[in-house]
Design a protein around this motif. Structure first.
Motif, PDB file in Angstrom:
ATOM      1  N   ARG A   2       0.665  -1.242  -0.144  1.00 16.45           N
ATOM      2  CA  ARG A   2      -0.020  -0.142   0.170  1.00 16.45           C
ATOM      3  C   ARG A   2       0.787   1.327  -0.075  1.00 16.45           C
ATOM      4  NH1 ARG A   2      -3.126  -3.819   3.439  1.00 16.45           N
ATOM      5  NH2 ARG A   2      -1.337  -3.811   4.385  1.00 16.45           N
ATOM      6  N   TYR A   3       1.987   1.199   0.592  1.00 18.87           N
ATOM      7  CA  TYR A   3       2.865   2.229   0.705  1.00 18.87           C
ATOM      8  C   TYR A   3       3.360   2.468  -0.624  1.00 18.87           C
ATOM      9  CZ  TYR A   3       6.985   5.185   1.561  1.00 18.87           C
ATOM     10  OH  TYR A   3       7.989   6.120   1.665  1.00 18.87           O
ATOM     11  N   LYS A   4       3.948   1.379  -1.315  1.00 16.83           N
ATOM     12  CA  LYS A   4       4.311   1.547  -2.606  1.00 16.83           C
ATOM     13  C   LYS A   4       3.348   1.713  -3.699  1.00 16.83           C
ATOM     14  CE  LYS A   4       7.659  -2.024  -1.780  1.00 16.83           C
ATOM     15  NZ  LYS A   4       8.092  -3.351  -2.038  1.00 16.83           N
ATOM     16  N   MET A   5       2.124   1.451  -3.558  1.00 19.40           N
ATOM     17  CA  MET A   5       0.867   1.857  -4.386  1.00 19.40           C
ATOM     18  C   MET A   5       0.886   3.515  -4.364  1.00 19.40           C
ATOM     19  SD  MET A   5      -2.388  -0.670  -3.818  1.00 19.40           S
ATOM     20  CE  MET A   5      -3.408   0.254  -4.811  1.00 19.40           C
ATOM     21  N   ASN A   6       0.944   4.042  -2.855  1.00 21.67           N
ATOM     22  CA  ASN A   6       0.744   5.576  -2.583  1.00 21.67           C
ATOM     23  C   ASN A   6       1.949   6.398  -3.763  1.00 21.67           C
ATOM     24  OD1 ASN A   6      -0.241   7.904  -1.252  1.00 21.67           O
ATOM     25  ND2 ASN A   6       1.771   7.869  -0.307  1.00 21.67           N
TER      26      ASN A   6
END
Length: 148
Positions: A93-97
């Motif tokens: 999710r961090y990487k998606m952000n």
């Protein structure tokens, strides 16, 4: 009591409806990463875009207002990232952000779109909440013209 037009219920159903329409029209083969990548490859051409828009009967001003910004989901991810205790730079999710923030500047960057698809684990890709950003990108690519 009626559901407000700007509610998450309508918004979520709208994105789900777009995806179902893509599946029913066989524009999207199935819900997996490979099929999404193939769809983004298809919608690079204007002829393919026009055909899909006609098949799905999408692109009205009402729809465009409903799906006004393609990155509402970034707000959720960003809120988690800003709470330092919840930040895990290895979390998808961090990487998606981070990829989403880059896509804000260049929504037609297909390399970044592929990265966004790849960063979502296969199991999580089956959950629509992790495909919403992609569905908004698909909708916007189909209904707006690329600015040169």
């Amino acid at each position: 009591m009626a559901v407000p037009a700007d509610s998450l219920f309508i918004y979520g159903n709208f994105l789900s409806g777009i995806e179902n329409g893509l599946l029913l029209s066989r524009t999207l083969n199935k819900i997996d990463k490979k099929s999404y990548k193939e769809l983004f490859s298809k919608i690079k051409t204007e002829d393919a875009k026009k055909t899909i828009v006609q098949d799905l009967k999408i692109g009205s001003e009402q729809e465009k207002r409903t799906i006004d910004t393609i990155y509402l989901d970034l707000g959720c991810f960003s809120a988690l990232v800003q709470l330092e205790k919840l930040v895990d730079e290895n979390d998808f999710r961090y990487k998606m952000n981070k990829i989403g923030e880059k896509l804000l500047m260049d929504t037609y960057n297909y390399e970044l779109i592929d990265q966004l698809i790849d960063v979502i684990p296969d199991k999580e890709f089956q959950k629509i909440e992790y495909r919403r950003m992609l569905l908004r990108l698909i909708y916007n690519h189909l209904t707006t013209e690329k600015i040169q």
